[in-house]
Design an enzyme around this catalytic site. Structure first.
Site, short mmCIF file in Angstrom:
data_model
loop_
_atom_site.label_atom_id
_atom_site.label_comp_id
_atom_site.label_asym_id
_atom_site.label_seq_id
_atom_site.Cartn_x
_atom_site.Cartn_y
_atom_site.Cartn_z
N ASN A 62 21.96 48.85 38.71
CA ASN A 62 21.43 48.72 37.35
C ASN A 62 22.45 49.18 36.32
OD1 ASN A 62 20.70 51.21 38.63
ND2 ASN A 62 19.17 51.65 37.08
N GLU A 64 22.44 50.16 32.45
CA GLU A 64 21.58 50.46 31.30
C GLU A 64 22.35 50.36 29.99
OE1 GLU A 64 19.49 54.14 32.16
OE2 GLU A 64 18.29 53.13 33.70
N CYS A 73 18.57 45.17 35.61
CA CYS A 73 18.26 45.73 36.93
C CYS A 73 19.34 45.38 37.95
CB CYS A 73 16.93 45.18 37.44
SG CYS A 73 15.49 45.71 36.53
N GLU A 75 18.95 44.21 41.00
CA GLU A 75 18.72 42.97 41.74
C GLU A 75 19.25 41.76 40.97
OE1 GLU A 75 16.63 45.39 41.03
OE2 GLU A 75 15.07 45.63 42.53
N CYS A 112 11.08 44.86 40.48
CA CYS A 112 10.16 44.69 39.35
C CYS A 112 9.79 43.21 39.20
CB CYS A 112 10.78 45.22 38.06
SG CYS A 112 12.03 44.15 37.33
N CYS A 115 12.59 40.84 38.11
CA CYS A 115 13.54 40.55 39.20
C CYS A 115 12.92 39.60 40.22
CB CYS A 115 13.99 41.85 39.86
SG CYS A 115 15.14 42.77 38.82
N1 THU Z 1 15.39 48.99 37.85
C1 THU Z 1 16.09 48.19 38.71
O1 THU Z 1 17.33 48.21 38.75
N2 THU Z 1 15.38 47.36 39.51
C2 THU Z 1 14.02 47.27 39.53
O2 THU Z 1 13.48 46.42 40.21
C3 THU Z 1 13.22 48.22 38.77
C4 THU Z 1 13.95 49.01 37.76
C5 THU Z 1 16.15 49.85 36.94
C6 THU Z 1 16.03 49.45 35.49
C7 THU Z 1 16.31 50.76 34.79
O3 THU Z 1 17.72 50.90 34.67
C8 THU Z 1 15.80 51.81 35.76
O4 THU Z 1 15.67 51.17 37.02
C9 THU Z 1 14.45 52.41 35.38
O5 THU Z 1 13.50 51.44 35.16
#
Ligand code: THU
Length: 160
Positions: A62, A64, A73, A75, A112, A115
């Protein structure tokens, strides 16, 4: 009126030692990617590793952003890179792991909704199932034999 019942089935493994060598290796790569995640705001680091039918493994984590919705994210970072670099290859398997700086994640952390939708695009495009394994930092690992199993009633091109 009638009811429609849709079942999803998952396999649950106690730990990485129960996985095949190929999937265990994929998790090694996902864990390595996770440690390099850029997650200064959530402190929640996610790593994903994708095995392609050409033998390549693509990883992502991920990323940010101070403007939160601009982040991405793990994925999707991984799958978009796989699509960009090997557009003609099929995705066989994705391994996902998530860890928090604040507590030890012990339960499998599933991808999520956004994704799932992104992965669905590739499953429909290649017309073969994408296996998805997911875990926290430690503990059980869950497997879905396909993305469709994770996203019942998915929105795809047949809906357009
Ligand atoms: N996140 C992911 O990388 N994948 C997911 O499927 C769920 C959430 C990341 C997004 C954000 O940077 C952190 O997790 C918190 O939500």
């Amino acid at each position: 009126m009638k009811e429609l019942k849709i079942e999803s089935i998952f396999q649950v493994y106690n730990d990485v030692s129960e996985l095949s060598n190929v999937v265990a290796q994929l998790f090694d790569k996902a864990i390595e990617a996770r440690t390099k995640a850029y997650a200064p705001y959530s402190k929640f680091k996610v790593g994903a590793a994708i095995l392609l039918d050409n033998g390549e493994i693509i990883t992502g984590n991920n990323q940010e952003n101070v403007s939160y919705p601009s982040g991405l994210c793990a994925e999707r970072t991984a799958i978009y890179y796989a699509g960009a670099k090997y557009p003609d290859s099929k995705i066989l398997t994705m391994a996902i792991t998530a860890a928090s700086d604040n507590h030890k994640t012990k339960n499998p952390i599933p991808p999520c909704g956004a994704c799932r939708q992104a992965i669905a695009e590739y499953e429909v495009k290649q017309n073969t199932a994408i296996e998805i394994y997911f875990m926290g930092e430690v503990g059980n690992i869950m497997k879905s034999h396909s993305l469709a199993n994770l996203l019942p009633l998915l929105f795809d091109k047949t809906s357009l």
